[in-house]
Motif scaffolding. Structure first.
Motif, PDB file in Angstrom:
ATOM      1  N   ARG A 103      -7.771 -54.170 -24.886  1.00  0.00           N
ATOM      2  CA  ARG A 103      -7.980 -52.723 -24.995  1.00  0.00           C
ATOM      3  C   ARG A 103      -8.807 -52.327 -26.217  1.00  0.00           C
ATOM      4  O   ARG A 103      -9.499 -51.316 -26.194  1.00  0.00           O
ATOM      5  CB  ARG A 103      -6.639 -51.993 -25.023  1.00  0.00           C
ATOM      6  CG  ARG A 103      -5.849 -52.221 -23.744  1.00  0.00           C
ATOM      7  CD  ARG A 103      -4.925 -51.095 -23.424  1.00  0.00           C
ATOM      8  NE  ARG A 103      -4.209 -51.392 -22.198  1.00  0.00           N
ATOM      9  CZ  ARG A 103      -4.588 -50.955 -21.003  1.00  0.00           C
ATOM     10  NH1 ARG A 103      -5.659 -50.203 -20.872  1.00  0.00           N
ATOM     11  NH2 ARG A 103      -3.893 -51.262 -19.932  1.00  0.00           N
ATOM     12  N   HIS A 230       2.456 -48.772 -32.089  1.00  0.00           N
ATOM     13  CA  HIS A 230       2.270 -48.511 -30.659  1.00  0.00           C
ATOM     14  C   HIS A 230       1.869 -47.039 -30.452  1.00  0.00           C
ATOM     15  O   HIS A 230       0.911 -46.743 -29.736  1.00  0.00           O
ATOM     16  CB  HIS A 230       3.554 -48.847 -29.892  1.00  0.00           C
ATOM     17  CG  HIS A 230       3.512 -48.442 -28.454  1.00  0.00           C
ATOM     18  ND1 HIS A 230       4.217 -47.377 -27.967  1.00  0.00           N
ATOM     19  CD2 HIS A 230       2.819 -48.939 -27.412  1.00  0.00           C
ATOM     20  CE1 HIS A 230       3.962 -47.248 -26.677  1.00  0.00           C
ATOM     21  NE2 HIS A 230       3.129 -48.183 -26.314  1.00  0.00           N
ATOM     22  N   SER A 233      -1.660 -46.550 -31.741  1.00  0.00           N
ATOM     23  CA  SER A 233      -2.669 -47.194 -30.884  1.00  0.00           C
ATOM     24  C   SER A 233      -2.863 -46.438 -29.574  1.00  0.00           C
ATOM     25  O   SER A 233      -3.989 -46.283 -29.114  1.00  0.00           O
ATOM     26  CB  SER A 233      -2.267 -48.642 -30.593  1.00  0.00           C
ATOM     27  OG  SER A 233      -2.230 -49.362 -31.804  1.00  0.00           O
ATOM     28  N   CYS A 234      -1.766 -45.973 -28.975  1.00  0.00           N
ATOM     29  CA  CYS A 234      -1.903 -45.217 -27.720  1.00  0.00           C
ATOM     30  C   CYS A 234      -2.726 -43.959 -27.946  1.00  0.00           C
ATOM     31  O   CYS A 234      -3.532 -43.564 -27.097  1.00  0.00           O
ATOM     32  CB  CYS A 234      -0.537 -44.856 -27.141  1.00  0.00           C
ATOM     33  SG  CYS A 234       0.307 -46.266 -26.428  1.00  0.00           S
ATOM     34  N   SER A 235      -2.546 -43.314 -29.119  1.00  0.00           N
ATOM     35  CA  SER A 235      -3.334 -42.103 -29.351  1.00  0.00           C
ATOM     36  C   SER A 235      -4.795 -42.453 -29.649  1.00  0.00           C
ATOM     37  O   SER A 235      -5.702 -41.704 -29.281  1.00  0.00           O
ATOM     38  CB  SER A 235      -2.719 -41.236 -30.454  1.00  0.00           C
ATOM     39  OG  SER A 235      -2.951 -41.806 -31.703  1.00  0.00           O
ATOM     40  N   GLN A 238      -6.117 -43.529 -26.151  1.00  0.00           N
ATOM     41  CA  GLN A 238      -5.918 -42.518 -25.102  1.00  0.00           C
ATOM     42  C   GLN A 238      -5.467 -43.167 -23.788  1.00  0.00           C
ATOM     43  O   GLN A 238      -5.897 -42.761 -22.704  1.00  0.00           O
ATOM     44  CB  GLN A 238      -7.204 -41.710 -24.890  1.00  0.00           C
ATOM     45  CG  GLN A 238      -7.590 -40.842 -26.080  1.00  0.00           C
ATOM     46  CD  GLN A 238      -6.615 -39.679 -26.286  1.00  0.00           C
ATOM     47  OE1 GLN A 238      -6.462 -38.843 -25.409  1.00  0.00           O
ATOM     48  NE2 GLN A 238      -5.954 -39.649 -27.419  1.00  0.00           N
ATOM     49  N   GLN A 239      -4.696 -44.209 -23.902  1.00  0.00           N
ATOM     50  CA  GLN A 239      -4.115 -44.844 -22.710  1.00  0.00           C
ATOM     51  C   GLN A 239      -2.879 -45.630 -23.108  1.00  0.00           C
ATOM     52  O   GLN A 239      -2.668 -45.911 -24.288  1.00  0.00           O
ATOM     53  CB  GLN A 239      -5.139 -45.741 -22.019  1.00  0.00           C
ATOM     54  CG  GLN A 239      -5.745 -46.785 -22.930  1.00  0.00           C
ATOM     55  CD  GLN A 239      -6.893 -47.552 -22.270  1.00  0.00           C
ATOM     56  OE1 GLN A 239      -6.854 -47.792 -21.081  1.00  0.00           O
ATOM     57  NE2 GLN A 239      -7.878 -47.929 -23.052  1.00  0.00           N
ATOM     58  N   ASP A 240      -2.097 -45.976 -22.102  1.00  0.00           N
ATOM     59  CA  ASP A 240      -0.878 -46.755 -22.334  1.00  0.00           C
ATOM     60  C   ASP A 240      -1.194 -48.214 -22.603  1.00  0.00           C
ATOM     61  O   ASP A 240      -2.238 -48.712 -22.196  1.00  0.00           O
ATOM     62  CB  ASP A 240       0.027 -46.701 -21.100  1.00  0.00           C
ATOM     63  CG  ASP A 240       0.846 -45.429 -21.067  1.00  0.00           C
ATOM     64  OD1 ASP A 240       0.922 -44.749 -22.117  1.00  0.00           O
ATOM     65  OD2 ASP A 240       1.385 -45.110 -19.997  1.00  0.00           O
ATOM     66  N   ILE A 241      -0.241 -48.883 -23.252  1.00  0.00           N
ATOM     67  CA  ILE A 241      -0.314 -50.342 -23.378  1.00  0.00           C
ATOM     68  C   ILE A 241       0.807 -50.864 -22.487  1.00  0.00           C
ATOM     69  O   ILE A 241       1.990 -50.740 -22.806  1.00  0.00           O
ATOM     70  CB  ILE A 241      -0.130 -50.760 -24.856  1.00  0.00           C
ATOM     71  CG1 ILE A 241      -1.241 -50.131 -25.706  1.00  0.00           C
ATOM     72  CG2 ILE A 241      -0.134 -52.284 -24.997  1.00  0.00           C
ATOM     73  CD1 ILE A 241      -1.020 -50.227 -27.202  1.00  0.00           C
ATOM     74  N   TRP A 244       3.854 -53.211 -23.356  1.00  0.00           N
ATOM     75  CA  TRP A 244       4.788 -52.712 -24.377  1.00  0.00           C
ATOM     76  C   TRP A 244       6.220 -52.696 -23.864  1.00  0.00           C
ATOM     77  O   TRP A 244       7.148 -53.130 -24.549  1.00  0.00           O
ATOM     78  CB  TRP A 244       4.332 -51.305 -24.782  1.00  0.00           C
ATOM     79  CG  TRP A 244       5.342 -50.505 -25.543  1.00  0.00           C
ATOM     80  CD1 TRP A 244       6.099 -49.470 -25.073  1.00  0.00           C
ATOM     81  CD2 TRP A 244       5.706 -50.677 -26.915  1.00  0.00           C
ATOM     82  NE1 TRP A 244       6.910 -48.990 -26.057  1.00  0.00           N
ATOM     83  CE2 TRP A 244       6.687 -49.721 -27.208  1.00  0.00           C
ATOM     84  CE3 TRP A 244       5.300 -51.547 -27.920  1.00  0.00           C
ATOM     85  CZ2 TRP A 244       7.271 -49.596 -28.447  1.00  0.00           C
ATOM     86  CZ3 TRP A 244       5.877 -51.432 -29.164  1.00  0.00           C
ATOM     87  CH2 TRP A 244       6.852 -50.467 -29.417  1.00  0.00           C
TER      88      TRP A 244
END
Ligand SMILES: [Zn+2]
Length: 252
Positions: A103, A230, A233-235, A238-241, A244
């Motif tokens: 990502r 987490h 990083s998501c912000s 702009q997407q999910d991991i 996780w």
């Protein structure tokens, strides 16, 4: 067209048609690349047990004339990291590392620091170091290499250096700390970072890879770190991991 070779770590694989495999690799000198291994599902000699997640392989390839895809002619296994596919905890940890690389990187953007970091983390997991600790240390170092190093020395609002009298949260979009006085009223920021955790992370940002495994990051600090990074990083992404949830499920 000439055949070239590159050392790679396998990030993910997928079947393609009846007999081919599509493999996403992190190459030492090319960065993230995608390759197609023609006949991989049939060929016992060229590819068997080599194109597996987390393996370190030496790939012989031809570049494609029309796309960024590599044609993988052959692969030589250097290190299988077999235990990472045999223990669910280790597997969940390794999947998390690979997804972060997927990502945070662009295709064909070489970054040898990231290759070394992933190699270090896979070895550490394989040798039995705790997945929670390795994931937390990997994550903080990856953010540094990717250009998103969080500021951990002081509160970003009142600029006071971190102090054991305070607790801290990280502002997700910025990667900067807020002390509990400056945070007052902001109910969105709930994940706390203790000063002890922040001190560990400052150390983790500064030491060489050779010394990183020796850091004794307690589980509580690793957990605080992972929750905070987490969110950050998501912000950023702009997407999910996706991996996780699996990583966190192994903690229960
Ligand atoms: Zn403050």
């Amino acid at each position: 067209m000439n055949v070239s070779s590159t050392r790679c770590l396998v990030l993910k694989t997928a079947d393609h048609g009846e007999s081919d495999k599509i493999v996403t690799l992190f190459s030492e000198n090319l960065g993230k690349v995608t390759g197609i291994a023609k006949g991989a599902k049939r060929s016992k000699k060229r590819f068997v047990n080599k194109l597996e997640p987390f393996s370190r392989i030496l790939v012989s390839y031809k570049p494609s004339r029309t796309s960024t895809l590599l044609f993988i002619a052959e692969a030589e296994l250097e290190h299988a990291f077999l235990s990472l596919r045999q223990s669910y905890q280790k597997y969940a940890g390794a999947m998390y590392l690979c997804e972060l690389i997927l990502r945070f990187t662009k295709e064909k953007d070489p970054e040898c620091g990231l290759f070394s970091l992933l190699t270090w983390a896979l070895h550490a997991l394989d040798e039995g170091d705790r997945p929670l600790k390795i994931a937390a240390l990997f994550h903080i170092r990856l953010l540094d290499i990717a250009g998103y190093r969080p500021e951990l020395e002081c509160c970003s609002q009142c600029c006071k250096p971190i102090s054991p009298k305070n607790t801290y949260t990280m502002q997700p979009g910025i990667g900067a700390l807020l002390c509990n006085q400056c945070r007052s009223g902001n109910t969105m920021l709930t994940r706390q970072l203790s000063v002890q955790t922040l001190k560990f992370l400052e150390k983790a940002q500064g030491v060489s890879l050779g010394h990183l495994s020796r850091l004794q990051l307690p589980d509580k600090a690793a957990r605080e770190t992972l929750y905070t990074l987490h969110g950050y990083s998501c912000s950023l992404l702009q997407q999910d991991i996706h991996s996780w949830k699996n990583l966190m499920a192994t903690l229960k």
